[in-house]
Design a protein around this motif. Structure first.
Motif, PDB file in Angstrom:
ATOM      1  N   GLN A   1       0.824  -1.205   0.000  1.00 58.33           N
ATOM      2  CA  GLN A   1       0.000   0.000   0.000  1.00 58.33           C
ATOM      3  C   GLN A   1       0.866   1.266   0.000  1.00 58.33           C
ATOM      4  OE1 GLN A   1      -2.136  -0.993   3.584  1.00 58.33           O
ATOM      5  NE2 GLN A   1      -3.996  -1.627   2.460  1.00 58.33           N
ATOM      6  N   ALA A   2       1.898   1.240   0.827  1.00 56.81           N
ATOM      7  CA  ALA A   2       2.788   2.403   0.891  1.00 56.81           C
ATOM      8  C   ALA A   2       3.482   2.651  -0.445  1.00 56.81           C
ATOM      9  CB  ALA A   2       3.822   2.205   1.996  1.00 56.81           C
ATOM     10  N   SER A   3       3.932   1.580  -1.106  1.00 60.87           N
ATOM     11  CA  SER A   3       4.621   1.751  -2.391  1.00 60.87           C
ATOM     12  C   SER A   3       3.671   2.279  -3.456  1.00 60.87           C
ATOM     13  CB  SER A   3       5.252   0.428  -2.841  1.00 60.87           C
ATOM     14  OG  SER A   3       4.267  -0.575  -2.991  1.00 60.87           O
ATOM     15  N   TRP A   4       2.413   1.821  -3.444  1.00 59.47           N
ATOM     16  CA  TRP A   4       1.437   2.341  -4.406  1.00 59.47           C
ATOM     17  C   TRP A   4       1.209   3.835  -4.204  1.00 59.47           C
ATOM     18  CZ3 TRP A   4      -0.211   0.686  -8.841  1.00 59.47           C
ATOM     19  CH2 TRP A   4      -0.235  -0.678  -9.126  1.00 59.47           C
ATOM     20  N   ILE A   5       1.112   4.249  -2.956  1.00 62.84           N
ATOM     21  CA  ILE A   5       0.901   5.673  -2.676  1.00 62.84           C
ATOM     22  C   ILE A   5       2.124   6.488  -3.079  1.00 62.84           C
ATOM     23  CG2 ILE A   5       0.559   7.373  -0.837  1.00 62.84           C
ATOM     24  CD1 ILE A   5      -1.082   5.247   0.656  1.00 62.84           C
ATOM     25  N   LEU A   6       3.305   6.037  -2.645  1.00 59.86           N
ATOM     26  CA  LEU A   6       4.535   6.785  -2.938  1.00 59.86           C
ATOM     27  C   LEU A   6       4.756   6.956  -4.431  1.00 59.86           C
ATOM     28  CD1 LEU A   6       7.048   5.313  -0.315  1.00 59.86           C
ATOM     29  CD2 LEU A   6       6.366   7.710  -0.520  1.00 59.86           C
ATOM     30  N   PHE A   7       4.784   5.840  -5.148  1.00 58.59           N
ATOM     31  CA  PHE A   7       5.090   5.912  -6.573  1.00 58.59           C
ATOM     32  C   PHE A   7       3.913   6.451  -7.376  1.00 58.59           C
ATOM     33  CE2 PHE A   7       8.198   2.744  -5.083  1.00 58.59           C
ATOM     34  CZ  PHE A   7       9.359   3.317  -5.593  1.00 58.59           C
ATOM     35  N   GLY A   8       2.684   6.171  -6.914  1.00 61.45           N
ATOM     36  CA  GLY A   8       1.511   6.693  -7.622  1.00 61.45           C
ATOM     37  C   GLY A   8       1.460   8.205  -7.595  1.00 61.45           C
ATOM     38  N   VAL A   9       1.592   8.788  -6.398  1.00 62.99           N
ATOM     39  CA  VAL A   9       1.569  10.251  -6.279  1.00 62.99           C
ATOM     40  C   VAL A   9       2.748  10.863  -7.022  1.00 62.99           C
ATOM     41  CG1 VAL A   9       1.718  12.194  -4.664  1.00 62.99           C
ATOM     42  CG2 VAL A   9       0.330  10.192  -4.087  1.00 62.99           C
ATOM     43  N   PHE A  10       3.911  10.215  -6.929  1.00 63.38           N
ATOM     44  CA  PHE A  10       5.096  10.760  -7.597  1.00 63.38           C
ATOM     45  C   PHE A  10       4.896  10.837  -9.117  1.00 63.38           C
ATOM     46  CE2 PHE A  10       9.079   9.771  -9.872  1.00 63.38           C
ATOM     47  CZ  PHE A  10       9.761  10.946  -9.619  1.00 63.38           C
ATOM     48  N   PHE A  11       4.420   9.747  -9.732  1.00 59.29           N
ATOM     49  CA  PHE A  11       4.273   9.750 -11.186  1.00 59.29           C
ATOM     50  C   PHE A  11       3.120  10.639 -11.645  1.00 59.29           C
ATOM     51  CE2 PHE A  11       6.768   5.748 -10.950  1.00 59.29           C
ATOM     52  CZ  PHE A  11       7.783   6.124 -11.811  1.00 59.29           C
ATOM     53  N   VAL A  12       2.066  10.759 -10.842  1.00 62.10           N
ATOM     54  CA  VAL A  12       0.991  11.704 -11.187  1.00 62.10           C
ATOM     55  C   VAL A  12       1.531  13.131 -11.160  1.00 62.10           C
ATOM     56  CG1 VAL A  12      -1.181  12.713 -10.366  1.00 62.10           C
ATOM     57  CG2 VAL A  12      -0.918  10.229 -10.455  1.00 62.10           C
ATOM     58  N   ALA A  13       2.327  13.447 -10.135  1.00 62.02           N
ATOM     59  CA  ALA A  13       2.920  14.786 -10.049  1.00 62.02           C
ATOM     60  C   ALA A  13       3.863  15.046 -11.224  1.00 62.02           C
ATOM     61  CB  ALA A  13       3.674  14.946  -8.725  1.00 62.02           C
ATOM     62  N   MET A  14       4.653  14.035 -11.604  1.00 58.34           N
ATOM     63  CA  MET A  14       5.546  14.183 -12.744  1.00 58.34           C
ATOM     64  C   MET A  14       4.745  14.415 -14.028  1.00 58.34           C
ATOM     65  SD  MET A  14       8.893  13.914 -12.129  1.00 58.34           S
ATOM     66  CE  MET A  14       9.615  13.145 -13.574  1.00 58.34           C
ATOM     67  N   PHE A  15       3.637  13.660 -14.182  1.00 57.82           N
ATOM     68  CA  PHE A  15       2.781  13.822 -15.358  1.00 57.82           C
ATOM     69  C   PHE A  15       2.205  15.232 -15.425  1.00 57.82           C
ATOM     70  CE2 PHE A  15      -1.393  13.510 -17.462  1.00 57.82           C
ATOM     71  CZ  PHE A  15      -0.990  13.002 -18.701  1.00 57.82           C
ATOM     72  N   MET A  16       1.972  15.830 -14.274  1.00 53.71           N
ATOM     73  CA  MET A  16       1.443  17.199 -14.208  1.00 53.71           C
ATOM     74  C   MET A  16       2.552  18.240 -14.287  1.00 53.71           C
ATOM     75  SD  MET A  16      -1.404  16.583 -11.215  1.00 53.71           S
ATOM     76  CE  MET A  16      -1.931  18.302 -11.201  1.00 53.71           C
ATOM     77  N   ARG A  17       3.761  17.783 -14.620  1.00 52.89           N
ATOM     78  CA  ARG A  17       4.929  18.659 -14.813  1.00 52.89           C
ATOM     79  C   ARG A  17       5.380  19.363 -13.526  1.00 52.89           C
ATOM     80  NH1 ARG A  17       6.460  19.336 -19.996  1.00 52.89           N
ATOM     81  NH2 ARG A  17       5.044  18.618 -21.622  1.00 52.89           N
ATOM     82  N   VAL A  18       5.146  18.722 -12.399  1.00 54.33           N
ATOM     83  CA  VAL A  18       5.712  19.224 -11.144  1.00 54.33           C
ATOM     84  C   VAL A  18       7.200  18.905 -11.144  1.00 54.33           C
ATOM     85  CG1 VAL A  18       5.682  18.988  -8.624  1.00 54.33           C
ATOM     86  CG2 VAL A  18       3.541  18.878  -9.925  1.00 54.33           C
ATOM     87  N   PRO A  19       8.077  19.848 -10.790  1.00 60.18           N
ATOM     88  CA  PRO A  19       9.518  19.559 -10.744  1.00 60.18           C
ATOM     89  C   PRO A  19       9.820  18.330  -9.891  1.00 60.18           C
ATOM     90  CG  PRO A  19       9.150  21.903 -10.494  1.00 60.18           C
ATOM     91  CD  PRO A  19       7.792  21.253 -10.471  1.00 60.18           C
TER      92      PRO A  19
END
Length: 439
Positions: free
Chosen positions: A10-28
């Motif tokens: 669960q923790a890995s899904w949250i960590l990597f999920g939020v990270f890649f969504v933020a990257m997709f939204m062009r967050v540095p």
């Protein structure tokens, strides 16, 4: 982890999920890593949002990371002090008569600059301003000009003193002196591969060359450039022979570059000195902020024992040394497309290190496979920071230069495979100079 509200999955899904969504939204990248930790810190009762600040600032409690801004300042002082101009004249006298003379000079100057700066982004920024307009003016295709300038800039993370080597050595407790020595032969091979690619391009497209320099001209520029060329020997030699630490060597490099610029070449102005300090602050803040947020991200991975869960599956494959090298390269090649090299080392490097140790891979060999693989990520989309810098300066679209970039990466892939299949490419010099650096 026992007593935790979330499981490792669960923790890995949250960590990597939020990270890649933020990257997709062009967050540095640095901010994306920090944002990815926030939901878990709010959900987990044993943790709090203060953990993010605590772990971020804990990462900065490292004397070795002071070397990063000092090496960047060394490069900026040399740019402002006219040292880079003299190295370019030397490069022209050496290879200007080769097919595609100006592009060959581009590669050789990147090779020299790599031994001073340790930063590919600094190299890409400075070289793009010099070479892209000059090459297009001489009839070079804009796609080729951007490609060779950005691709040659990655030499700075492979040839010592590399900032990635310093970060890798500090995070994964690998001898930085050994890494400095290990990067020399692969750096030569990759530079030769790039020059060979330029030669083929120039022959196929009829790019211009310069008249061959006389031996007198070559010797003249060599003598003038000797003080600048001495810098890498001071940095590398001092670290390898134990005269000073990486941070102390970086400080000495700054003093040496400042003395050359102010007293020897006498070209740097007060405004140029201020600009060097300002540019150093900009580049160093970006790199070190990534270190901090990536360390907080990595701390949460360790908290939930996510690396152990990943390694349990991969360890069952029972990979040979060659297969392990190919696996490590593949992971870093993919990760480098999406993540900056420094957080990739902190997060992915720490996950893979136990696996490589169990396979019998030398830590220095592992480091060089990782660093060379991550160098590709500097010029491959969607991250490709050096390529983005060159495109921005040239005012061209990324899609217009992808073809030439991919062509230039093929010979570099061959060098990477050679490093993986034949460990002595990286281990020969460390074993020759200081065998105690190795297992």
């Amino acid at each position: 982890m026992t007593g935790s509200l979330l499981s490792a999955g669960q923790a890995s899904w949250i960590l990597f999920g939020v990270f890649f969504v933020a990257m997709f939204m062009r967050v540095p990248v640095a901010f994306a890593l920090a944002l990815a930790t926030v939901p878990i810190l709010l959900i987990e009762p044993r943790l709090s949002s203060m953990t993010l600040l605590q772990e971020t600032f804990n990462a900065y409690n490292s004397f070795i990371l002071l070397a990063v801004p000092f090496f960047l300042l060394t490069a900026n002082l040399m740019n402002g002090g006219g040292i880079t101009d003299r190295l370019m004249r030397l490069s022209r006298s050496m290879v200007g008569h080769f097919p595609g003379g100006l592009a060959q000079i581009n590669v050789v100057l990147s090779f020299f600059f790599a031994g001073i700066s340790g930063s590919s982004t600094a190299d890409a920024a400075s070289q793009s301003k010099i070479f892209i307009p000059a090459q297009t003016k001489e009839g070079y295709d804009i796609g080729f000009s951007v490609a060779i300038t950005s691709v040659s800039s990655v030499l700075a993370v492979i040839i010592p003193p590399s900032i990635l080597m310093i970060v890798w050595g500090g995070i994964l407790t690998t001898s930085i002196g050994a890494l400095f020595l290990a990067g020399i032969i692969p750096g030569f091979l990759i530079a030769a591969a790039q020059m060979g690619t330029v030669h083929a391009y120039a022959k196929a497209r009829g790019y211009p060359t310069y008249a061959r320099a006389t031996w007198g001209e070559l010797m003249r520029w060599l003598v003038i450039s000797i003080p600048a060329l001495t810098t890498p020997f001071i940095i590398i030699g001092g670290k390898v022979f134990g005269w000073f630490t990486p941070t102390e060597s970086a400080c000495i490099a700054v003093l040496y570059a400042g003395a050359l610029s102010i007293f020897f070449y006498r070209e740097i102005t007060p405004k140029g000195f201020y600009t060097a300090l300002l540019d150093t602050g900009k580049f160093a803040s970006v790199a070190l902020f990534c270190v901090g947020t990536a360390s907080a991200f990595g701390w949460l991975l360790a908290y939930y024992k996510i690396p152990q869960a990943i390694l349990a599956g991969v360890g069952a494959w029972d990979l040979s040394l060659l297969e392990m090298g190919l696996f490590v390269a593949a992971v870093f090649l993919v990760v480098g497309c999406f993540l900056d090299a420094i957080p990739a080392i902190i997060i992915v490097g720490t996950i893979l290190q136990p696996l490589t140790i169990s396979a019998g891979m030398d830590p220095v060999h592992f480091a060089m496979i990782g660093i060379i693989s991550l160098a590709f990520g500097l010029v491959t989309p969607p991250y490709g920071l050096c390529l983005l810098i060159a495109c921005a300066i040239a005012k061209v679209r990324l899609i217009d230069v992808i073809g030439p970039v991919m062509i230039m990466l093929v010979p570099m892939l061959a060098v990477l495979f050679l490093v993986i299949a034949w460990p002595q490419v990286t281990l020969f010099l460390p074993s020759l100079v200081s065998p105690e650096f190795l297992n």
